[in-house]
Design an enzyme around this catalytic site. Structure first.
Site, PDB file in Angstrom:
ATOM      1  N   SER A   1     -26.475  16.830  -8.284  1.00  0.00           N
ATOM      2  CA  SER A   1     -25.552  17.857  -7.799  1.00  0.00           C
ATOM      3  C   SER A   1     -24.593  18.316  -8.879  1.00  0.00           C
ATOM      4  CB  SER A   1     -24.691  17.292  -6.671  1.00  0.00           C
ATOM      5  OG  SER A   1     -25.441  16.613  -5.745  1.00  0.00           O
TER       6      SER A   1
ATOM      7  N   HIS B   1     -31.977  21.691  -7.849  1.00  0.00           N
ATOM      8  CA  HIS B   1     -30.927  21.251  -6.936  1.00  0.00           C
ATOM      9  C   HIS B   1     -31.140  21.848  -5.547  1.00  0.00           C
ATOM     10  CE1 HIS B   1     -26.358  21.361  -5.902  1.00  0.00           C
ATOM     11  NE2 HIS B   1     -26.933  20.304  -5.380  1.00  0.00           N
TER      12      HIS B   1
ATOM     13  N   GLU C   1     -31.168  25.639  -6.619  1.00  0.00           N
ATOM     14  CA  GLU C   1     -30.493  26.045  -7.860  1.00  0.00           C
ATOM     15  C   GLU C   1     -31.292  25.434  -9.020  1.00  0.00           C
ATOM     16  OE1 GLU C   1     -26.462  24.398  -8.073  1.00  0.00           O
ATOM     17  OE2 GLU C   1     -25.697  26.394  -8.518  1.00  0.00           O
TER      18      GLU C   1
ATOM     19  N   ASN D   1     -21.620  23.566  -6.844  1.00  0.00           N
ATOM     20  CA  ASN D   1     -20.579  22.557  -6.620  1.00  0.00           C
ATOM     21  C   ASN D   1     -19.304  22.806  -7.419  1.00  0.00           C
ATOM     22  OD1 ASN D   1     -21.526  20.913  -4.524  1.00  0.00           O
ATOM     23  ND2 ASN D   1     -23.071  20.069  -5.902  1.00  0.00           N
TER      24      ASN D   1
END
Ligand code: 3HC
Length: 313
Positions: free
Chosen positions: A124, A158, A180, A218
């Site tokens: 992440s 991701h 991602e 994130n």
């Protein structure tokens, strides 16, 4: 012209909520055989039970034929060691957010898997470039052909939780439709193209991000969740009003405190620490309340208690 991903067999390491979801969409949508490994038998059983439940629901709702569900389930096989994954064309690592652990795993991948296999991480926030550097063979320099041959195959892929969700009941886009794609500075174009093609074969849409702490998703989401926790900590509003603000005011499917519980408070904290230490920017400093809740093992939905209490574990 679309690029062929060329993945005839996939490996997934880690059968937690992310790994099980990735195995599920790969078997059902991309229709590839998937080998899953996890050192925890309990985690494996939970992951397989989740897949069974989701397939049964799709059949029951008339969205999937029983025969197709059976075929998808039969594509998923549990293996007892990483060595048994030696013939996969791509592996996706989905273990907990720990750089040392990921570095050890990727070193083993590079030594064990086929020399052309794609080595993907579902991290992440951790640097893909650092993970890739762990695959440099011992005694070889970073500029050597041997180093290039391993590091160029490492990529960030991701996924978003819950990975299996592909549609919303009200027709709005769902966050889980996204993957991602993150390039380490060593990643080759061929690796990126094939990883993208594979994510698309899983029914996902793909965005790309540079290898910065937290990538795009994130780096933006975590400060938002952290601010919500700080609002609660400072008594600005109640838990329910903070969440209601975003559910009813901005049409978020979940409020930020509910979402933090859903992601896992330990995962949120470790991502925030990566952002804070990776950038040195105080805007990423995790709230004390979040740290204390993780100290108390109140990890959110998975542990039965976070900002909310859960009885279905
Ligand atoms: N696993 C698999 N599928 C699930 C699920 C789970 N844990 N939870 C719900 N679903 C499925 C349901 O089966 C249902 O599927 P169907 O429409 O095919 O029957 C669908 O999701 C909708 O579920 P519900 O009707 O029960 O409930 P909701 O409409 O409230 O949706 C939700 C639940 C999909 C979780 C929705 O609340 C949501 O999208 N929340 C936001 C989640 C989000 O933001 N995820 C991203 C987190 S960030 C991340 O993952 C990145 C990481 O790096 C931190």
């Amino acid at each position: 012209m679309s690029i062929a991903h060329g993945i005839k067999q996939l490996g997934v390491l880690g059968a937690g909520q992310m790994g099980a979801g990735i195995a599920f969409v790969s078997a059902l949508r991309a229709k590839v055989p998937v080998l899953v490994h996890d050192k925890s038998q309990e985690q494996l059983s939970k992951g397989l039970a989740l897949m069974d439940k989701l397939l049964a629901k799709d059949v029951q709702k008339g969205r999937l034929q029983q025969a197709d569900a059976d075929e998808a389930r039969a594509r998923v096989r549990v293996v007892g060691s990483l060595e048994e994954m030696r013939d996969v064309d791509m592996v996706v690592e989905a273990v907990s957010e720990n750089l040392d652990l990921k570095r050890t795993i990727f070193k083993t991948f590079a030594q064990t898997l086929k020399p052309e296999a794609i080595l993907a991480t579902n991290t992440s926030s951790i640097s893909i470039t650092k993970i890739a550097a762990a695959t440099i063979p011992e005694g070889k320099g970073a500029a050597s052909e041997e180093a290039k041959a391993t590091t160029s195959r490492v990529v960030g892929l991701h996924f978003f939780n819950p990975v299996p969700v592909m549609r919303s009941s009200n027709g709005w886009p769902v966050p889980q439709k996204l993957v991602e794609l993150i390039s380490a500075i060593q990643t080759s174009k061929d690796t990126l193209d094939r990883a993208r093609a594979f994510a698309e074969a899983c029914g996902k849409e793909v965005t790309t991000s540079q290898d910065v702490p937290g990538f795009v998703s994130n780096a933006l989401l975590m400060p938002f969740l952290n601010e919500a926790i700080m609002c609660l900590e400072k008594g600005v509003a109640t838990r329910d009003d903070i969440d209601k603000t975003f559910k009813l005011g901005m049409a978020h499917p979940m409020g930020p405190l509910q979402l933090a519980d859903f992601i896992g408070l330990d995962t949120c904290l470790s991502i925030q620490q990566t952002l804070y230490h990776g950038t040195g920017d105080s805007k990423y400093r995790p709230s004390v309340l979040l740290e204390r809740m993780v100290d108390a093992q109140w990890l959110g939905k998975k542990s039965g208690r976070g900002f909310y209490e859960y009885n279905d574990n």
